[in-house]
Structures are given as structure tokens and as C-alpha cells.
Scaffold this motif. Structure first.
Motif, PDB file in Angstrom:
ATOM      1  N   ALA A 313      75.411  44.306  15.071  1.00 28.92           N
ATOM      2  CA  ALA A 313      75.029  43.001  15.609  1.00 28.92           C
ATOM      3  C   ALA A 313      76.111  41.936  15.427  1.00 28.92           C
ATOM      4  O   ALA A 313      75.825  40.741  15.397  1.00 28.92           O
ATOM      5  N   THR A 315      80.521  40.901  16.425  1.00 28.40           N
ATOM      6  CA  THR A 315      81.600  41.093  17.401  1.00 28.40           C
ATOM      7  C   THR A 315      82.927  41.205  16.672  1.00 28.40           C
ATOM      8  O   THR A 315      83.264  40.348  15.848  1.00 28.40           O
ATOM      9  N   GLN A 474      73.527  39.065  22.643  1.00 26.07           N
ATOM     10  CA  GLN A 474      73.732  39.554  21.281  1.00 26.07           C
ATOM     11  C   GLN A 474      72.668  38.996  20.343  1.00 26.07           C
ATOM     12  O   GLN A 474      72.124  39.721  19.492  1.00 26.07           O
ATOM     13  N   THR A 480      76.099  44.920  19.554  1.00 20.78           N
ATOM     14  CA  THR A 480      77.365  44.943  18.838  1.00 20.78           C
ATOM     15  C   THR A 480      78.489  45.013  19.865  1.00 20.78           C
ATOM     16  O   THR A 480      78.442  45.839  20.780  1.00 20.78           O
ATOM     17  N   TYR A 481      79.498  44.139  19.728  1.00 11.20           N
ATOM     18  CA  TYR A 481      80.570  44.058  20.717  1.00 11.20           C
ATOM     19  C   TYR A 481      81.927  44.396  20.103  1.00 11.20           C
ATOM     20  O   TYR A 481      82.219  44.005  18.971  1.00 11.20           O
TER      21      TYR A 481
END
Length: 540
Positions: A313, A315, A474, A480-481
Motif C-alpha cells: 500500500a 509507492t 491507492q 501498491t505502486y
């Protein structure tokens, strides 16, 4: 500044059929001056300049108004309505052009030397030897490394920034009175962009050229232009000195453009617990490519012992210049490239060695959004077909009705009307196409979404809306990035952690707040310094 403008455009209008694309635009540009023309895609920026220089060749287009090119001797040429013979004499000789994509502007079949000497032989009547000597001088002037060797190179053997330098050399070959720079830095990373901006400023000072710089980004315009014209729907909504535009914008549209700019001192994403568990862990990733060179086969070490982790969760911003290895890392994680070493696990499962049905199931958990939504979407497939494809492949919807319902949900999720399901990519704007790409990536319900320069080709206002969408998704779904980019201002807005790469290796890896507050490495400081400042540089 001379009292007589080099290029004077008055009441310029462009109509195609019943549609007015440019309406009553006027501006002047003097010797050694840069005038900026700014606006979003479709605002009429390029159309204005193409029509004003006689380059517009759209079927059925009707151009009105005047555009006068005046030399130092006082000789004037009216460009609107000029004959092809007159325009051939002017273009290249008195007006030079640098367009956005040097990859499509340069001839892939000709050497750099031939592409530069062509205009010299045509307009200056130079011999092949004289033109070759001048070509070498120009490549040296624009700062191309190893210019003597590069004379015999082809465009594909150069990086994007190097190709743009060659385009500038071609444009300046005949010492033009006016240089038209149409989005010349949009596709470049921030450091190369800064170098091109500085190069044009230096050459303008040395040669006294008048410059018309077109951009969708007021930050870039603020570095180069003292006067700016803001266009919207083909109409000049504001014309003023650059400092007035930044400090006292009169039009609401100008204020919106300024507010949409990502800035380094803006707020980052909401904090997450520091002990959040890792979703993706990469250790010692190594990638090598065999390439052909004029002297034989060689090996490019694209990724060198790269390790990182992405907490669930959150970036991770992966940043670096073109050729740093960022996209190669993404290609490894999505199974497009086989690494030579290292490991990568998603939620404890190895994603590099898994095969068969387990590999298909695992790949579903990793989504990918690429830079150019137009080329990543099938132009012959409607939006509903593109979005529903992952549903079919992974068996996530049992019937056609279930797929239609899911497509409608996804379109609504990314802020598009459900009626867009029946459209084709060419019927959408750039921002709308990118939202479709995001919806398609989310269709398989991935745990990790890889965003490879996902906003780099968008207008700043569209980019701001897409970044806001990604932030909302998000927050709502715990996505999750892995955010890959070259613009640290964009990276700052979404990233909890940042990994900086250069020449395939990790330079710096730290929490975003710490890195932006006090970067440890000089390369990171250089990247930060290359971001356009909040205060217009061209006004000081």
C-alpha cells in the motif's frame, strides 16, 4: 531589442470547414527575444505557428490574417498565402524548426552529416566539403560528444537528447532569423531538458536568433521566454510578460495551468507505518544485453546488482535519466526480459523462475501502465474490448454480461462515463486514453501496479488529474505502486520511498521525505536542480 520585429503575426485565423481552430491570434518576436506560446493539447499552439510560418498543409484549411518576416536589411516576406517557391526559399534558410519528436523528424536512412549538409548545399550553395566542415562546427556548437565520429552515425545510434541536439544543429545550419521550437523538450528527462534549454539560450545569445517556444508547461516557458501568449481553444486568453503571468495571472485558465504544475516543495502522500510488510522484494538484479556495433558484438550491462523492497500500500519512486535502467527493471518484473542474475519475490513467491499456470496466476497480480496510451491500446479495438481482455484471459468474468458490468465499474472507477466503452482510442484525449489504460491494468485486480512514465506524455493539467486519480485509488483500495519516472516533482507527489538509478546501478535509496530534504549524492542533487524552478528564470 530592435524596434522592428523579426516575425509579426496579426489577427491570424485558421478554419477547416465550419470549425475555427485559431481565432484572431497576434504576437511579435524580436531579435534575441524568446516568445512563449503555451496551452494544452488542442489549444491551437502548433496550428498557430504552422499557419504563421506557411507550413500548414491540412486539407480544406483556410488561413486568414498576416504573418510578416522581416530581415535585418528591412526586406519583408508575407508568409500567409505565400507561394510554395517563396516558402521553400524561407524555410530552412530564414526560419528553422525543432519539433517535439526528433525520432520522427530525422531521416533514419541518412547519416547526421548528410541531414545537416542538405540545407547548406540548397540554401547557401556550399560545396560538399564546405558543408561537411560547417556540419562538424554545428555538432560541436550544440555539444554533441565525439562530433567528428558522430557525423557518420545514424539517428538510431543516438539517445533522445542527442537526437534533439542534432535537430537544433540542422535548424541553425543556415543562421536563421527565427527558430521555431515546438515542444522540443517534452519527451526528454529533466537533466537533458535543462541542457537543451541552456543550449538554446546560449545559441540565441551567440547568433541573435529570435525564438518562438511552444509548450504545454508554463514551468518550461518560465525558463526561456520573457513574453508569453496563453492559448485556449485557438484564442489568446492572456498575453503578458512572464513575471506578470506567474505573479498576477488574469485569466482563470492561466491560473489553472499554474496550479497544475508539480513542484518539489509540494506535499507528498500520506504517511504509512514504517513497519508495513514488504509486498515486493528484489535482490541483486542483473541484466545484460548483447548488441551489434560497427566493430562487432558487444554487451550492455543494463542493470547492475539492483536491490529494493516495496511496502504494501505504498509507492516506490524509481527515478533516473534515459538509459539508467528503470524500464528494464519493469520489463524483468513483468516477464518481458529474462535477467542474468538476482531474485524477485511477490508476497514471498519467486516471480522470476515460476512457470506454467502458476506463472500466469502470478503475472495477474502485477499490472503495467506504459507511457504512451495511444500506442499501448489497440487502435482497432473499442475501449470495452481492451478493458475486458484481461477478464477473459484470467477467467475473472463468467459471461459476456458479467464482463460488460465489470467494464462499466472500471470506467466509473477511473472517472470516465460508461458510454466511453463503445469508443475507439482515436476518439479519446490523451488523458482519457491513459485512464482507459489504468482501468485495463486494474481489471485483473493486481497487487502491484507498475507505472512506467505513465504521465510523461500528458499535459500538466491532465497529468495532475491522473496523479490525483492514482492517489485516490491507492487510498481506497490499498494499491501498491512502482512509479517509474524522470521528473522528481511528479515522483515527490506520490512516492513514500525513492530509488535513484544511474547507468544501471542504484545511486541512492531512501524514504522520500529524507531524500528530498537532504539528498546525499551529487547526482540526486543534479536531478533536483534540473526541475524547473517556481520563479521564472527567463525574467531575471
Amino acid at each position: 531589442m530592435s524596434p522592428q520585429p523579426v516575425l509579426s503575426v496579426r489577427d491570424l485565423g485558421v478554419r477547416i470547414g465550419s470549425r475555427t481552430l485559431v481565432d484572431g491570434v497576434s504576437f511579435d518576436v524580436h531579435r534575441e527575444q524568446t516568445v512563449g506560446i503555451v496551452g494544452e493539447s488542442g489549444s491551437g499552439k502548433s496550428m498557430t505557428v504552422l499557419a504563421g510560418t506557411g507550413l500548414l498543409d491540412a486539407p480544406g484549411a483556410r488561413v486568414s490574417g498576416t504573418s510578416t518576416l522581416t530581415g535585418e536589411t528591412g526586406e519583408s516576406v508575407q508568409l500567409v498565402g505565400a507561394s510554395p517557391r517563396v516558402l521553400r526559399r524561407v524555410h530552412g534558410a530564414r526560419i528553422g524548426f525543432v519539433f517535439q519528436d526528433p525520432g520522427t523528424s530525422l531521416n533514419p536512412l541518412l547519416t547526421l552529416e548528410r541531414q545537416i549538409t542538405e540545407s547548406l548545399e540548397t540554401h547557401r550553395r556550399m560545396t560538399r566539403r564546405e558543408a561537411g566542415t560547417r556540419a562538424l562546427e554545428l555538432l560541436e556548437a550544440v555539444g554533441l560528444p565525439d562530433p567528428e565520429m558522430r557525423l557518420h552515425a545514424y539517428p538510431h545510434q543516438l539517445s533522445g537528447g542527442q537526437r534533439q541536439r542534432v535537430m537544433i544543429a540542422i535548424a541553425l545550419a543556415c543562421d536563421p532569423e527565427v527558430l521555431i521550437a515546438d515542444e522540443p523538450t517534452t519527451a526528454l528527462d529533466v537533466t537533458t531538458q535543462a541542457q537543451i534549454v541552456e543550449l538554446v539560450r546560449t545559441l540565441q545569445r551567440d547568433f541573435g536568433t529570435a525564438v518562438v517556444w511552444i509548450s504545454h508547461d508554463l514551468g518550461v516557458i518560465g525558463q526561456v521566454a520573457r513574453e508569453v501568449t496563453v492559448l485556449r481553444d485557438g484564442v489568446a486568453v492572456e498575453q503578458a510578460p512572464i513575471m506578470d503571468v506567474f505573479e498576477r495571472p488574469r485569466d482563470e485558465y492561466t491560473r489553472d495551468l499554474l496550479a497544475a504544475r508539480p513542484v518539489l516543495d509540494g506535499a507528498g502522500p500520506a504517511a504509512v507505518p514504517s513497519d508495513a510488510e514488504a509486498l515486493l522484494e528484489v535482490d541483486g538484479l542483473d541484466v545484460r544485453f548483447a548488441v551489434s556495433t560497427p566493430v562487432g558484438r558487444s554487451t550492455v550491462h543494463a542493470v547492475k546488482d539492483v536491490s529494493f523492497r516495496i511496502r504494501r500500500a505504498t509507492t516506490l519512486g524509481l527515478v533516473g535519466e534515459s538509459g539508467s535502467g528503470k524500464s528494464t527493471v519493469a520489463a524483468v518484473l513483468t516477464g518481458l526480459v529474462k535477467p542474468d542474475g538476482g531474485s524477485a519475490t511477490l508476497d514471498g513467491t519467486d516471480i522470476l523462475s515460476v512457470k506454467g499456470s502458476r506463472a500466469k496466476a502470478l503475472r495477474r497480480r502485477i499490472g503495467l501502465v506504459l507511457q504512451d496510451p495511444f500506442s499501448s491500446l489497440n487502435p482497432r479495438a473499442r475501449v470495452d474490448v481492451s478493458i475486458s481482455e484481461p477478464l477473459k484471459v484470467h477467467g475473472l468474468a463468467d459471461s459476456a454480461q458479467a464482463r460488460r458490468d465489470r467494464v462499466a465499474e472500471l470506467l466509473e472507477l477511473v472517472g470516465l462515463p460508461t458510454a466511453f466503452a463503445q469508443r475507439y482510442p482515436h476518439e479519446l484525449s490523451g488523458g482519457q486514453r491513459q485512464r482507459v489504460s489504468i482501468a485495463r491494468a486494474l481489471a485483473a485486480e493486481p497487487d502491484l501496479l507498475i507505472l512506467d512514465e505513465a504521465t510523461a506524455s500528458l499535459d500538466v493539467s491532465v497529468q495532475a488529474r491522473v496523479l490525483e486519480l492514482l492517489s485516490r485509488l491507492q487510498h481506497e483500495f490499498g494499491l501498491t505502486y512502482l512509479l517509474i519516472g524522470h521528473d522528481l516533482a511528479v515522483i515527490r507527489q506520490l512516492s513514500h520511498d525513492v530509488l535513484v538509478m544511474r547507468d544501471g546501478a542504484v545511486v541512492e535509496s531512501r524514504p522520500a521525505d529524507e531524500l528530498f530534504a537532504a539528498p546525499e549524492q551529487q547526482y540526486t542533487r543534479d536531478l533536483l536542480a534540473a526541475v524547473p524552478p517556481v520563479t521564472p528564470r527567463a525574467a531575471v
